[in-house]
Each structure stands twice: as C-alpha cells, then as structure tokens.
Design a protein around this motif. Structure first.
Motif, mmCIF file in Angstrom:
data_model
loop_
_atom_site.group_PDB
_atom_site.id
_atom_site.type_symbol
_atom_site.label_atom_id
_atom_site.label_comp_id
_atom_site.label_asym_id
_atom_site.label_seq_id
_atom_site.Cartn_x
_atom_site.Cartn_y
_atom_site.Cartn_z
ATOM 1 N N ARG A 22 0.848 -1.203 0.000
ATOM 2 C CA ARG A 22 0.000 0.000 0.000
ATOM 3 C C ARG A 22 0.878 1.246 0.000
ATOM 4 O O ARG A 22 1.813 1.357 0.776
ATOM 5 C CB ARG A 22 -0.895 -0.016 1.227
ATOM 6 N N THR A 25 1.253 7.518 0.522
ATOM 7 C CA THR A 25 0.381 8.668 0.304
ATOM 8 C C THR A 25 -0.782 8.247 -0.590
ATOM 9 O O THR A 25 -0.627 7.357 -1.418
ATOM 10 C CB THR A 25 1.146 9.828 -0.366
ATOM 11 N N PRO A 26 -1.942 8.870 -0.423
ATOM 12 C CA PRO A 26 -3.092 8.527 -1.273
ATOM 13 C C PRO A 26 -2.771 8.778 -2.749
ATOM 14 O O PRO A 26 -2.290 9.836 -3.120
ATOM 15 C CB PRO A 26 -4.186 9.466 -0.806
ATOM 16 N N ARG A 27 -3.043 7.765 -3.560
ATOM 17 C CA ARG A 27 -2.775 7.906 -4.986
ATOM 18 C C ARG A 27 -3.357 6.724 -5.750
ATOM 19 O O ARG A 27 -3.813 5.767 -5.164
ATOM 20 C CB ARG A 27 -1.287 8.006 -5.249
ATOM 21 N N ASP A 29 -2.464 3.656 -8.187
ATOM 22 C CA ASP A 29 -1.328 2.849 -8.634
ATOM 23 C C ASP A 29 -1.845 1.541 -9.226
ATOM 24 O O ASP A 29 -3.017 1.221 -9.121
ATOM 25 C CB ASP A 29 -0.320 2.609 -7.509
ATOM 26 N N ARG A 41 -5.518 0.457 -8.049
ATOM 27 C CA ARG A 41 -5.848 0.770 -6.661
ATOM 28 C C ARG A 41 -5.857 2.277 -6.465
ATOM 29 O O ARG A 41 -4.973 2.981 -6.938
ATOM 30 C CB ARG A 41 -4.827 0.163 -5.701
ATOM 31 N N LEU A 42 -6.867 2.740 -5.763
ATOM 32 C CA LEU A 42 -6.977 4.145 -5.407
ATOM 33 C C LEU A 42 -6.940 4.213 -3.893
ATOM 34 O O LEU A 42 -7.786 3.610 -3.224
ATOM 35 C CB LEU A 42 -8.279 4.740 -5.935
ATOM 36 N N ASP A 43 -5.952 4.897 -3.365
ATOM 37 C CA ASP A 43 -5.759 4.973 -1.914
ATOM 38 C C ASP A 43 -5.669 3.580 -1.290
ATOM 39 O O ASP A 43 -6.152 3.345 -0.189
ATOM 40 C CB ASP A 43 -6.872 5.774 -1.249
ATOM 41 N N GLY A 44 -5.074 2.629 -2.007
ATOM 42 C CA GLY A 44 -4.871 1.285 -1.487
ATOM 43 C C GLY A 44 -6.035 0.332 -1.659
ATOM 44 O O GLY A 44 -5.930 -0.837 -1.330
ATOM 45 N N GLU A 45 -7.152 0.803 -2.186
ATOM 46 C CA GLU A 45 -8.325 -0.044 -2.398
ATOM 47 C C GLU A 45 -8.461 -0.381 -3.872
ATOM 48 O O GLU A 45 -8.343 0.495 -4.724
ATOM 49 C CB GLU A 45 -9.604 0.666 -1.926
#
Length: 53
Positions: A22, A25-27, A29, A41-45
């Motif tokens: 994860r 920082t929010p991003r 990827d 994934r957006l903000d790890g989700e």
C-alpha cells in the motif's frame, strides 16, 4: 468489489510482493496479482482489474 482481495482470484492484497505494498500517500497505482491480473488501486483499495472473475 472487495478492496482487500483480487476480484479475479481472491488473493489477499496484503500477501502480494513488497513492491505492491500500500502506498504511503493517497494515490492511484497499478499492481500485478499472482494470477496475472493487473489491479488498479486508489488509496490502497482495488477499484478495477484487467480480468473478470
């Protein structure tokens, strides 16, 4: 869609290789699951995948 697992194979994201950890920082990827599917994934989700279940 379960944001903690691959939507294709159900593999837990926490068990993917360290390079797919994860982000700090929010991003947005992209990571490759062990099944070969690319996950967005957006903000790890997980918000999308290249292959359907």
């Amino acid at each position: 869609m379960d944001g903690n697992r691959c939507p294709r194979c159900g593999w837990p994201l926490a068990e993917l290789p360290a390079t797919a950890a994860r982000p700090a920082t929010p991003r947005l990827d992209y990571v490759r699951c062990v099944c070969g599917s690319w996950l967005a994934r957006l903000d790890g989700e997980v918000v999308g995948a290249t292959r359907t279940p």
